[in-house]
Design a protein around this motif. Structure first.
Motif, short mmCIF file in Angstrom:
data_model
loop_
_atom_site.label_atom_id
_atom_site.label_comp_id
_atom_site.label_asym_id
_atom_site.label_seq_id
_atom_site.Cartn_x
_atom_site.Cartn_y
_atom_site.Cartn_z
N LEU A 1 -32.87 -111.29 31.98
CA LEU A 1 -33.06 -111.17 33.42
C LEU A 1 -31.82 -111.74 34.09
N ILE A 2 -31.33 -111.04 35.09
CA ILE A 2 -30.21 -111.52 35.90
C ILE A 2 -30.79 -111.98 37.23
N THR A 3 -30.54 -113.22 37.62
CA THR A 3 -31.06 -113.68 38.91
C THR A 3 -30.20 -113.13 40.05
N ASP A 4 -30.81 -113.08 41.23
CA ASP A 4 -30.00 -112.75 42.40
C ASP A 4 -29.43 -114.06 42.95
N VAL A 5 -29.28 -114.18 44.24
CA VAL A 5 -28.64 -115.38 44.79
C VAL A 5 -29.50 -116.63 44.66
N ASN B 1 -37.05 -114.18 41.73
CA ASN B 1 -36.51 -114.55 40.42
C ASN B 1 -37.59 -115.15 39.53
N GLN B 2 -38.30 -116.12 40.05
CA GLN B 2 -39.32 -116.79 39.25
C GLN B 2 -40.46 -115.85 38.89
N GLY B 3 -40.93 -115.07 39.86
CA GLY B 3 -42.03 -114.15 39.58
C GLY B 3 -41.67 -113.15 38.50
N SER B 4 -40.46 -112.60 38.57
CA SER B 4 -40.02 -111.63 37.57
C SER B 4 -39.83 -112.29 36.21
N TRP B 5 -39.23 -113.51 36.21
CA TRP B 5 -38.99 -114.23 34.97
C TRP B 5 -40.30 -114.58 34.27
N GLU B 6 -41.33 -114.91 35.05
CA GLU B 6 -42.63 -115.21 34.46
C GLU B 6 -43.17 -114.02 33.68
N GLY B 7 -42.92 -112.81 34.20
CA GLY B 7 -43.34 -111.61 33.48
C GLY B 7 -42.57 -111.43 32.18
N PRO C 1 -34.01 -108.28 39.53
CA PRO C 1 -34.91 -108.42 40.67
C PRO C 1 -34.20 -108.41 42.03
N GLY C 2 -34.35 -107.33 42.76
CA GLY C 2 -33.86 -107.33 44.13
C GLY C 2 -32.87 -106.23 44.48
N TYR C 3 -32.83 -105.94 45.77
CA TYR C 3 -31.99 -104.85 46.27
C TYR C 3 -30.50 -105.12 46.08
N LEU C 4 -30.11 -106.37 45.87
CA LEU C 4 -28.69 -106.67 45.64
C LEU C 4 -28.18 -105.99 44.37
N LYS D 1 -27.49 -116.46 35.47
CA LYS D 1 -27.31 -116.68 36.91
C LYS D 1 -25.87 -116.36 37.28
N PRO D 2 -25.64 -115.31 38.07
CA PRO D 2 -24.27 -114.94 38.46
C PRO D 2 -23.57 -116.08 39.19
N SER D 3 -22.24 -116.08 39.11
CA SER D 3 -21.45 -117.15 39.70
C SER D 3 -21.37 -117.06 41.22
#
Length: 372
Positions: free
Chosen positions: A48-52, A61-67, A110-113, A83-85
């Motif tokens: 999983l790649i987090t957004d900001v 991020n947390q909800g998706s990671w829990e899945g 996770p997310g439109y970004l 986690k992107p820089s």
């Protein structure tokens, strides 16, 4: 679930906001300085790649990671998050590249970004599967193209918003507020659904015209800020009893204002009851379930690539967290009854195209004050 192939409908709804999160075991830092959470050594099949935000952001991020975690641990599959820089397409692509290099077979974004990065990644890595939450891949000019190795997932926010508004009025609140971040389609659907839910409950309760009032605004950002806290405080001081805070960090500002005023808040996207005692319920997207289900499809050889889907009440992917909600009058029986009506189609809930402004959403009892 309603399947939608690439279409203008996707284009109309895709600029949806990922607005509005479980912990890690071992943390490390990748060679380029990007933070990496690793569940075990070596490569990881799932990434999983987090957004900001952070992995424990109590949101997307947390909800998706829990899945991801739930499926991986149940099936003994290696998994990791990156986690992107920084907040940029290049940084997101770098993290995707690291995940691929680490052996990922499926990458959750996770997310439109991620819309542009996934558009590029699905071409660059055709053998990798991508699950894009609340977005669909496009080339930067909003020319959408969902390849067979990508699944795009959206949610029926209007249904979650409806449930929140309905419950608030049944609970006895008459002076409501909606404080959204930016007027992107997902936020608007939450807000309009909230209005329609309040109206539906008001009619069932036999209330008179003007008995329910809703202050409605978009603050223009998704930030926790003194300005947003001040605006919420002003509403509470003027008599607003509960605010549906729909805008990431905006919710934290509203919660702080409510703690001072002794008033209430409705959270968004995930169960935010742990964030503040002022949160009476949350208009949820069942992020963990939708990610878990998508991973189950992949490992069963039934990955739904090349499509955009909208998850709704019919698959239990929008909801109120009744177990943690702090209602005194609105109960599980009433929730189950209204939820069934939504599933059965007995209640028709409008989307964001019903009106250009919240004050134009058709109501007879609820009075909406749209504040610019």
């Amino acid at each position: 679930m309603k399947k939608r192939l690439i279409s203008l409908l996707v284009a109309a709804s895709v600029v949806a906001a990922t607005l509005v999160g479980c912990g890690s075991k071992d943390s490390g830092v990748a060679a380029d300085g990007q933070k990496v959470q690793q569940e075990n050594t070596g490569g990881s099949e799932l990434a999983l790649i987090t957004d900001v935000g952070t992995i424990d952001d109590k949101s997307f991020n947390q909800g998706s990671w829990e899945g991801v975690e739930a499926y991986a641990k149940e099936n003994n599959i290696t998994h990791k998050y990156y986690k992107p820089s920084e907040k940029s397409d290049d940084a997101l692509m770098t993290s995707i590249g690291l995940a691929v290099k680490g052996g990922a077979k499926v990458i959750v974004c996770p997310g439109y970004l991620f819309e542009v990065p996934v558009y590029n990644a699905q071409l660059k890595y055709p053998d990798i599967k991508f699950i894009l939450i609340d977005g669909a891949p496009h080339n930067g000019d909003y020319n959408y193209d969902i390849k067979e190795n990508t699944k795009s997932i959206f949610y029926a926010e209007e249904q979650a918003g409806f449930l929140a508004g309905y419950a608030a009025v049944y609970e006895g609140y008459k002076n409501l507020g909606f404080m959204g971040g930016i007027a992107v389609p997902a936020v608007v659907r939450f807000g309009y659904g909230y209005i329609e839910g309040a109206e539906y409950a008001a009619k069932e309760l036999g209330l008179a015209e003007g008995d329910i009032n809703i202050k409605y605004t978009y603050v223009g950002n998704f930030d926790a800020s003194p300005e947003n806290m001040s605006k919420a405080a002003a509403w509470f001081n003027a008599g607003t009893e509960v605010i549906f805070a729909c805008g990431g960090g905006v919710g934290n500002s509203v919660m702080k204002a409510a703690e001072t005023a002794g008033t209430k808040v409705i959270g968004v996207d995930v169960d935010q009851s742990g964030e503040s005692n002022t949160v009476i319920t949350s208009a949820m997207k069942n992020l963990s379930k939708s990610v878990y289900d998508a991973l189950s499809e992949y490992y069963a050889g039934k990955f739904e690539g090349g499509v955009s889907v909208t998850l709704d009440a019919a698959t239990n992917n929008v909801q109120l967290p009744m177990e943690s909600s702090k209602f005194e009058k609105f109960n599980q029986e009433k929730y189950d009854a209204i939820y069934k009506q939504i599933i059965d189609g007995a209640i028709k809930i409008s989307k964001n195209d019903i009106a250009e402004d919240a004050a134009q959403v058709p109501t007879t009892i609820v009075k909406v004050e749209s504040i610019k």
